[in-house]
Design an enzyme around this catalytic site. Structure first.
Site, PDB file in Angstrom:
ATOM      1  N   HIS A  55       0.936  -1.045  -0.034  1.00  0.00           N
ATOM      2  CA  HIS A  55      -0.109  -0.071  -0.074  1.00  0.00           C
ATOM      3  C   HIS A  55       0.692   0.674  -0.129  1.00  0.00           C
ATOM      4  CE1 HIS A  55      -3.859  -1.888   2.093  1.00  0.00           C
ATOM      5  NE2 HIS A  55      -3.325  -2.858   0.741  1.00  0.00           N
ATOM      6  N   GLU A  57       0.834   3.914   1.686  1.00  0.00           N
ATOM      7  CA  GLU A  57       1.761   4.303   3.298  1.00  0.00           C
ATOM      8  C   GLU A  57       2.601   3.319   3.755  1.00  0.00           C
ATOM      9  OE1 GLU A  57      -2.956   4.475   3.401  1.00  0.00           O
ATOM     10  OE2 GLU A  57      -1.479   3.369   2.021  1.00  0.00           O
ATOM     11  N   CYS A  85      -6.089   2.308   5.275  1.00  0.00           N
ATOM     12  CA  CYS A  85      -6.444   0.868   6.412  1.00  0.00           C
ATOM     13  C   CYS A  85      -6.118   0.597   7.559  1.00  0.00           C
ATOM     14  CB  CYS A  85      -6.008  -0.726   5.289  1.00  0.00           C
ATOM     15  SG  CYS A  85      -4.754  -1.103   5.463  1.00  0.00           S
ATOM     16  N   CYS A  88      -1.939  -0.563   7.445  1.00  0.00           N
ATOM     17  CA  CYS A  88      -1.769   0.951   7.383  1.00  0.00           C
ATOM     18  C   CYS A  88      -1.902   2.283   8.479  1.00  0.00           C
ATOM     19  CB  CYS A  88      -1.704   2.015   6.085  1.00  0.00           C
ATOM     20  SG  CYS A  88      -1.563   0.828   4.502  1.00  0.00           S
TER      21      CYS A  88
END
Length: 147
Positions: A55, A57, A85, A88
Site C-alpha cells: 500500500h 502508506e 486501512c 496501514c
C-alpha cells in the site's frame, strides 16, 4: 496563502495516486514530509509487486525510515489520498507518526470504522483535505474497471 500548506502536500499525494491509476493500481498516493521537505513518496503497488502489503502508506513509511535512518517518525507528516486501512494505521502507530492527513474516507475498509485508537495517541489526525478530488479519482478508476 502559505506555500507549503496541507493542500499543497495533498496535491503531491494526488500526483502519486494518478501514477497508480496510470499503472492500473488502485489510485492511492502518499507523501511523507518533514520540515517542509518531501522525504518519501509512494503509490499503491500491490499488482506490480504482487504483494498485498504494498500500500502507498507502507511503501512511503519504509522510504521515510530509510531516508532518516530511523524507525520512529514523530517529526513527520503523512499525507495520503484515502483513509488508511487497519494494516496501514497499525504501521502509522508503530512509527509514532507526528501527523496523519487523509483526503477521502474509506467507509468499507478505513481504520476509523473499527477503532480510532489504532493511531498512536500523540499522532495528530486530519481528514477531508482535497476529499472530492481523491474521491473522483477513485470513482473514475473503479467505473473504468467495471466497463
Amino acid at each position: 496563502m502559505e506555500l507549503f500548506s496541507d493542500e499543497y502536500w495533498m496535491n503531491e499525494a494526488l500526483k502519486q495516486a494518478r501514477i497508480a491509476a496510470d499503472e492500473g493500481e488502485i489510485p492511492v498516493g502518499a507523501v511523507i514530509v518533514v520540515k517542509n521537505r518531501v522525504i518519501a513518496k509512494a503509490y499503491n503497488q500491490t499488482e506490480k509487486l504482487t504483494d498485498v502489503t504494498a500500500h502507498a502508506e507502507i511503501l512511503a513509511i519504509t522510504a521515510a525510515s530509510n531516508a532518516l535512518g530511523a524507525k520512529y517518525l514523530p517529526e513527520c507528516k503523512l499525507y495520503v489520498t484515502l483513509e488508511p486501512c487497519i494494516m496501514c494505521a497499525g504501521a502509522c502507530f508503530w512509527t509514532q507518526l507526528g501527523e496523519l492527513h487523509f483526503a477521502a474516507s474509506d467507509p468499507k475498509r478505513g481504520f476509523t470504522k473499527t477503532d480510532i485508537s489504532i493511531i498512536h495517541p500523540k499522532t495528530k489526525l486530519h481528514s477531508g483535505i482535497l476529499q472530492e478530488e481523491s474521491k473522483d479519482l477513485l470513482q473514475a478508476f473503479f467505473k473504468n474497471l467495471r466497463n
